[in-house]
Scaffold this motif. Structure first.
Motif, PDB file in Angstrom:
ATOM      1  N   UNK A   1      73.657 -60.798 -59.877  1.00 16.16           N
ATOM      2  CA  UNK A   1      74.332 -61.798 -58.884  1.00 16.16           C
ATOM      3  C   UNK A   1      73.136 -61.266 -57.389  1.00 16.16           C
ATOM      4  N   UNK A   2      72.997 -61.972 -56.847  1.00 16.08           N
ATOM      5  CA  UNK A   2      72.586 -62.089 -55.518  1.00 16.08           C
ATOM      6  C   UNK A   2      73.054 -61.493 -54.396  1.00 16.08           C
ATOM      7  N   UNK A   3      73.109 -60.173 -53.204  1.00 14.39           N
ATOM      8  CA  UNK A   3      73.400 -59.721 -52.355  1.00 14.39           C
ATOM      9  C   UNK A   3      73.587 -60.692 -51.306  1.00 14.39           C
ATOM     10  N   UNK A   4      74.960 -60.837 -50.764  1.00  8.21           N
ATOM     11  CA  UNK A   4      75.020 -61.492 -49.414  1.00  8.21           C
ATOM     12  C   UNK A   4      73.817 -60.453 -48.239  1.00  8.21           C
ATOM     13  N   UNK A   5      73.546 -61.757 -47.376  1.00  6.42           N
ATOM     14  CA  UNK A   5      73.123 -60.783 -46.342  1.00  6.42           C
ATOM     15  C   UNK A   5      73.963 -60.537 -45.043  1.00  6.42           C
ATOM     16  N   UNK A   6      73.256 -59.875 -44.720  1.00  2.47           N
ATOM     17  CA  UNK A   6      74.080 -59.930 -42.891  1.00  2.47           C
ATOM     18  C   UNK A   6      74.405 -60.696 -42.168  1.00  2.47           C
ATOM     19  N   UNK A   7      74.424 -61.430 -41.651  1.00  3.40           N
ATOM     20  CA  UNK A   7      74.079 -63.280 -41.463  1.00  3.40           C
ATOM     21  C   UNK A   7      75.349 -64.264 -42.126  1.00  3.40           C
ATOM     22  N   UNK A   8      75.264 -63.692 -43.577  1.00  3.81           N
ATOM     23  CA  UNK A   8      76.150 -64.847 -44.518  1.00  3.81           C
ATOM     24  C   UNK A   8      77.576 -64.196 -43.900  1.00  3.81           C
ATOM     25  N   UNK A   9      78.138 -62.337 -43.806  1.00  2.00           N
ATOM     26  CA  UNK A   9      78.939 -62.143 -43.624  1.00  2.00           C
ATOM     27  C   UNK A   9      79.401 -62.566 -42.518  1.00  2.00           C
ATOM     28  N   UNK A  10      78.416 -62.218 -41.601  1.00  2.85           N
ATOM     29  CA  UNK A  10      79.242 -61.987 -40.391  1.00  2.85           C
ATOM     30  C   UNK A  10      79.539 -63.881 -39.803  1.00  2.85           C
ATOM     31  N   UNK A  11      78.942 -65.020 -40.518  1.00  2.00           N
ATOM     32  CA  UNK A  11      79.399 -65.722 -40.258  1.00  2.00           C
ATOM     33  C   UNK A  11      80.149 -65.831 -41.101  1.00  2.00           C
ATOM     34  N   UNK A  12      81.053 -65.196 -42.255  1.00  2.00           N
ATOM     35  CA  UNK A  12      82.190 -65.329 -42.853  1.00  2.00           C
ATOM     36  C   UNK A  12      83.560 -64.895 -41.920  1.00  2.00           C
ATOM     37  N   UNK A  13      83.105 -63.853 -41.062  1.00  2.00           N
ATOM     38  CA  UNK A  13      83.342 -62.691 -40.914  1.00  2.00           C
ATOM     39  C   UNK A  13      84.035 -63.658 -39.416  1.00  2.00           C
ATOM     40  N   UNK A  14      83.196 -64.414 -38.769  1.00  2.00           N
ATOM     41  CA  UNK A  14      84.026 -65.432 -37.826  1.00  2.00           C
ATOM     42  C   UNK A  14      84.429 -66.864 -38.282  1.00  2.00           C
ATOM     43  N   UNK A  68      88.117 -59.374 -45.884  1.00  2.00           N
ATOM     44  CA  UNK A  68      87.897 -59.447 -44.394  1.00  2.00           C
ATOM     45  C   UNK A  68      88.458 -58.255 -43.615  1.00  2.00           C
ATOM     46  N   UNK A  69      89.258 -57.390 -44.386  1.00  2.00           N
ATOM     47  CA  UNK A  69      90.270 -56.296 -43.711  1.00  2.00           C
ATOM     48  C   UNK A  69      89.269 -55.119 -44.398  1.00  2.00           C
ATOM     49  N   UNK A  70      87.957 -55.467 -45.257  1.00  2.00           N
ATOM     50  CA  UNK A  70      86.777 -54.124 -45.297  1.00  2.00           C
ATOM     51  C   UNK A  70      85.563 -54.299 -44.416  1.00  2.00           C
ATOM     52  N   UNK A  71      85.191 -55.756 -44.544  1.00  2.00           N
ATOM     53  CA  UNK A  71      84.221 -56.476 -43.398  1.00  2.00           C
ATOM     54  C   UNK A  71      84.722 -55.618 -41.549  1.00  2.00           C
ATOM     55  N   UNK A  72      85.958 -55.937 -41.443  1.00  2.00           N
ATOM     56  CA  UNK A  72      86.456 -56.174 -40.244  1.00  2.00           C
ATOM     57  C   UNK A  72      85.509 -54.393 -39.269  1.00  2.00           C
ATOM     58  N   UNK A  73      86.578 -53.755 -39.601  1.00  2.00           N
ATOM     59  CA  UNK A  73      86.196 -52.222 -38.845  1.00  2.00           C
ATOM     60  C   UNK A  73      84.598 -51.990 -39.078  1.00  2.00           C
ATOM     61  N   UNK A  74      83.777 -52.204 -40.370  1.00  2.00           N
ATOM     62  CA  UNK A  74      82.226 -51.764 -40.269  1.00  2.00           C
ATOM     63  C   UNK A  74      81.663 -52.283 -38.902  1.00  2.00           C
ATOM     64  N   UNK A  75      82.259 -53.867 -38.690  1.00  2.00           N
ATOM     65  CA  UNK A  75      81.374 -54.629 -37.478  1.00  2.00           C
ATOM     66  C   UNK A  75      81.874 -54.403 -36.851  1.00  2.00           C
ATOM     67  N   UNK A  76      83.019 -53.918 -37.089  1.00  2.00           N
ATOM     68  CA  UNK A  76      83.391 -53.529 -35.205  1.00  2.00           C
ATOM     69  C   UNK A  76      83.029 -52.293 -34.687  1.00  2.00           C
ATOM     70  N   UNK A  77      82.426 -51.928 -36.123  1.00  2.00           N
ATOM     71  CA  UNK A  77      82.124 -49.965 -35.310  1.00  2.00           C
ATOM     72  C   UNK A  77      80.186 -51.028 -34.962  1.00  2.00           C
ATOM     73  N   UNK A  78      79.813 -51.401 -35.806  1.00  2.00           N
ATOM     74  CA  UNK A  78      78.228 -51.724 -35.482  1.00  2.00           C
ATOM     75  C   UNK A  78      78.348 -52.398 -34.294  1.00  2.00           C
ATOM     76  N   UNK A  79      79.519 -52.919 -33.845  1.00  2.00           N
ATOM     77  CA  UNK A  79      79.230 -54.004 -32.580  1.00  2.00           C
ATOM     78  C   UNK A  79      78.868 -53.121 -31.986  1.00  2.00           C
TER      79      UNK A  79
END
Length: 306
Positions: A1-14, A68-79
């Motif tokens: 399985x190909x892993x998603x990239x950062x932009x894909x995950x950011x798009x899903x989160x938005x 979403x619950x997994x990504x959100x706190x990490x993206x907020x920390x990165x931001x």
């Protein structure tokens, strides 16, 4: 399985946050069709549906909600970190490590810290007192403080202090018991408080200068120390004569607790310098500290020999 990239995950989160491809596309600055294609590609690579689409709304599936619950706190920390990095360009922040001898640490660095740190609350300064000639690059210091003659030529040096005048002092009681020296050579008959050099481990020869004549005297005495505090305490106790920076004993001379001798032989050295590697880029915090410490008084032509 190909892993998603950062932009894909950011798009899903938005999309999951906005629950709308239209609003998410506007926020990301992409077209709605491009965003929809990105999400379909992400779902295909993960082999699971992440969003439920209807004509009126978009909502996460069970798997999408978990992601979403997994990504959100990490993206907020990165931001948050990215925002902090951006702010570093506008205001000083970060950690600065400096190595210095005891005298410059207490006579130059410490007096400057209160004003500098109050003006720069996001800057943290660590000062390590070291009596040796530390390799600041190997030891990962941002800068060091030494007398000018001790600084390697491949370093940038910024003067941060006035000239340093040395003085030989003793208590009135000691000088009643022993006649005051009139020449540096007379010190060999006195109980002198010696200074242990950190690098080679030998004793420091007291240096004198008068009318262009330079003299070094190897003194002897009962006490040997490698720090200012114990030398000062010992000379105040009347143990013997001490060779001290004038700024450390002037108050005691003024109130009569110490008497200065051989004043006409007192040498003056060029003041301390902050030195650091020749790098192209320095943090705003480090540049601010350099400017806060920069000495703006008169300079002297005499270079120190120790």
């Amino acid at each position: 399985m190909a892993l998603p990239n950062f932009n894909d995950l950011a798009a899903f989160l938005a999309v999951a946050r906005e629950q709308s491809f239209t609003r998410a596309a506007a926020k990301l600055g992409v077209s709605q069709s491009s965003l929809s294609q990105t999400i379909r590609g992400l779902e295909a690579r993960l082999d699971i549906r992440l969003l439920t689409r209807t004509t009126r709304s978009v909502s996460p599936t069970e798997a999408g909600e978990r992601l979403l619950q997994t990504l959100e706190p990490h993206f907020e920390e990165i931001q948050g970190e990215l925002t902090a990095l951006a702010e570093m360009k506008d205001r000083p922040s970060g950690n600065i490590r400096i190595t210095a001898g005891e005298h410059p640490a207490i006579s130059v660095l410490q007096p400057a810290m209160q004003k500098f740190l109050l003006a720069n609350p996001d800057v943290h300064v660590e000062i390590i007192v070291d009596y040796g000639l530390t390799d600041i690059v190997a030891e990962r210091y941002d800068a060091g403080v030494r007398l000018g003659a001790q600084i390697a030529r491949d370093m940038i040096a910024v003067r941060i202090g006035p000239d340093i005048t040395m003085a030989v002092v003793g208590t009135p009681g000691y000088l009643k018991r022993y006649p005051a020296p009139s020449r540096p050579e007379d010190l060999t008959a006195h109980n002198c408080i010696n200074i242990r050099l950190p690098t080679l481990g030998n004793l420091f020869s007291w240096e004198f200068e008068k009318d262009g004549q330079e003299i070094k005297v190897r003194v002897e005495g009962q006490a040997v120390f490698n720090n200012i505090a114990m030398r000062l305490s010992s000379v105040l106790d009347g143990i013997g004569l001490a060779y001290m920076p004038v700024d450390q004993v002037q108050g005691y001379i003024d109130n009569g607790r110490l008497i200065r001798v051989l004043e006409d032989w007192s040498p003056t050295f060029t003041g301390y310098h902050l030195y650091y590697p020749n790098r192209r880029h320095h943090s705003l915090a480090f540049s601010a500290l350099v400017e806060a410490l920069r000495y703006r008084g008169p300079t002297a032509a005499v270079s120190p020999s120790a």
